[in-house]
Design an enzyme around this catalytic site. Structure first.
Site, mmCIF file in Angstrom:
data_model
loop_
_atom_site.group_PDB
_atom_site.id
_atom_site.type_symbol
_atom_site.label_atom_id
_atom_site.label_comp_id
_atom_site.label_asym_id
_atom_site.label_seq_id
_atom_site.Cartn_x
_atom_site.Cartn_y
_atom_site.Cartn_z
ATOM 1 N NE ARG A 90 -3.941 13.783 -14.323
ATOM 2 C CZ ARG A 90 -3.517 13.890 -13.148
ATOM 3 N NH1 ARG A 90 -4.117 14.046 -12.059
ATOM 4 N NH2 ARG A 90 -2.131 13.673 -12.945
ATOM 5 C CB VAL A 91 -7.634 8.697 -13.525
ATOM 6 C CG1 VAL A 91 -7.145 7.979 -12.288
ATOM 7 C CG2 VAL A 91 -9.216 8.925 -13.553
ATOM 8 N N GLY A 92 -4.864 10.571 -12.174
ATOM 9 C CA GLY A 92 -3.593 10.495 -11.989
ATOM 10 C C GLY A 92 -3.305 9.343 -10.960
ATOM 11 C CG ASP A 93 -0.002 9.710 -8.283
ATOM 12 O OD1 ASP A 93 -0.671 10.774 -8.528
ATOM 13 O OD2 ASP A 93 0.505 9.649 -7.428
ATOM 14 C CB THR A 152 2.639 14.457 -3.191
ATOM 15 O OG1 THR A 152 1.987 15.690 -3.509
ATOM 16 C CG2 THR A 152 3.938 14.834 -2.504
ATOM 17 N N GLY A 153 2.665 14.956 -6.264
ATOM 18 C CA GLY A 153 3.198 15.432 -7.325
ATOM 19 C C GLY A 153 2.668 15.081 -8.838
ATOM 20 N N GLY A 208 1.280 12.978 -11.147
ATOM 21 C CA GLY A 208 0.858 11.547 -11.196
ATOM 22 C C GLY A 208 1.374 10.799 -12.258
ATOM 23 C CB THR A 255 -1.994 14.668 -3.325
ATOM 24 O OG1 THR A 255 -2.420 14.785 -4.722
ATOM 25 C CG2 THR A 255 -2.680 13.409 -2.967
HETATM 26 C C1 SD4 Z 1 -2.141 13.682 -9.437
HETATM 27 N N1 SD4 Z 1 -0.545 13.224 -7.549
HETATM 28 O O1 SD4 Z 1 -3.218 13.758 -9.567
HETATM 29 C C2 SD4 Z 1 -1.705 13.893 -8.098
HETATM 30 C C3 SD4 Z 1 -1.677 15.148 -7.789
HETATM 31 C C4 SD4 Z 1 -0.578 15.654 -6.289
HETATM 32 O O2 SD4 Z 1 0.462 17.043 -5.218
HETATM 33 O O3 SD4 Z 1 -0.238 14.718 -5.747
HETATM 34 N N2 SD4 Z 1 -0.491 16.845 -6.176
HETATM 35 O O4 SD4 Z 1 -1.421 13.642 -10.137
#
Ligand code: SD4
Length: 324
Positions: free
Chosen positions: A212-215, A235-236, A238, A184
């Site tokens: 699916r929806v992340g953070d 990032t990472g 979510g 991200t």
């Molecule tokens: C997610 N946080 O959809 C986002 C993806 C992401 O580094 O940050 N990737 O979970």
């Protein structure tokens, strides 16, 4: 809560992180606003920062800067985790999440949005032209089209091939999270007026379940801005960020006297405390306070970010807890 108690419950002491002697809750200190700067997650942040800096350097607003900045990454077909060219979900659909927040705590977000190249600008339009904060799915798409955003095929040849290859070896479990499939762009900026804004945009976890929806589009999880204090983005994975309201937590820690670096480290401590199994669980936080001080920390090695101000333009490595 008394400061001593706050430290006790925060786990900061147990994490061995030292709070500087000058650290005081916000009401006891004045943060002098710093010079303009912009920072954003991962290497694609270099080009994004260029566009953001062009705005800040002309005394433009942090809000305009972060929108212009992350649009560059969204429109880059080579970036396979954001916007155009993003890796699809397990059904081969590219679905995008984004949010934006300004110095007056105005915010806008879109999630599960398909066929729109620049979700960050749709999020800004939600913020500025509707009474709402968050639109998702078909409704977000319809709104974007009504606002004049073109319909775009987001699945590039390169990403389609990667998805087909993944399908050949598809296992029951989800793919691991690492730097290759999970990056991200989150961007934070401070402008010449001393105002902060942030933006966060992603195609999310590669080959995720459809829907699916992340953070990243969730205000307080993927991004949070409080102009009195500072801004943070994540990032990472979510799912892990949402569990601790990650970015809001980082900003709130700064309100209580933590430096941006200490706040990012403490948020990672919370992630660690909530997950028995950290295997492959990468999360990184970026933070910026009103004075222009920066922090960055991740669970695992490998998280880096791009920084730019009037004097410097560079990639920086975040500190981390573990090697892979
Ligand atoms: C997610 N946080 O959809 C986002 C993806 C992401 O580094 O940050 N990737 O979970």
């Amino acid at each position: 809560m008394k400061r001593r108690n706050f430290l006790k419950v925060s786990g900061l002491a147990s994490a061995g992180l030292a709070v500087s002697a000058e650290a005081k809750p916000l009401e006891q200190r004045r943060l002098i606003s710093g010079a303009p700067c912009v920072l954003s997650t991962w290497r694609h942040g270099v080009d994004a920062n260029k566009a953001a800096w062009a705005v800040l350097d002309q005394k433009g607003s942090a809000l305009d800067a972060v929108e212009s900045g992350v649009r560059v990454t969204e429109s880059d077909p080579e970036s396979q985790s954001v916007g155009l060219g993003g890796l699809p979900d397990r059904e081969g659909k590219v679905t995008l999440d984004a949010c934006i927040m300004d110095h007056e705590s105005n915010c806008g977000a879109v999630a599960f949005l398909q066929n729109i190249e620049n979700p960050i600008s749709v999020a800004r339009r939600v913020m500025e032209t509707t009474p709402h904060v968050f639109l998702a799915g078909k409704g977000a798409y319809r709104f974007a089209r009504e606002q004049g955003f073109p319909h775009t095929e987001l699945l590039t040849e390169k990403s389609r091939k990667a998805w087909e290859k993944w399908r050949e070896n598809e296992k029951a479990e989800k793919p691991p999270i690492n730097q290759e499939n999970h990056d991200t762009i989150g961007m934070l900026a401070l402008d010449a007026e001393g105002n902060l804004s942030g933006a966060c945009t992603t195609s999310g976890w590669a080959y995720k379940l459809h829907g699916r929806v992340g953070d990243s589009p969730i205000i307080g999880a993927g991004l949070f801005v409080d102009n009195e204090v500072g801004a943070a983005c994540a990032t990472g994975m979510g799912e892990a960020v949402i569990r601790i309201a990650g970015s809001a937590t980082v900003v709130e820690l700064m309100r209580h006297g933590y430096s941006p670096q200490q706040a990012c480290q403490e948020a990672v401590e919370r992630i660690k405390a909530k997950h028995k199994d950290l295997k492959g669980l990468q999360v990184g936080f970026l933070a910026l306070n009103r004075s222009g001080e920066v922090g960055a920390h991740s669970v695992y090695a490998g998280f880096d970010y791009a920084y730019r101000d009037a004097q410097s333009e560079e990639m920086r490595k975040a500190s981390f807890d573990r090697n892979w």
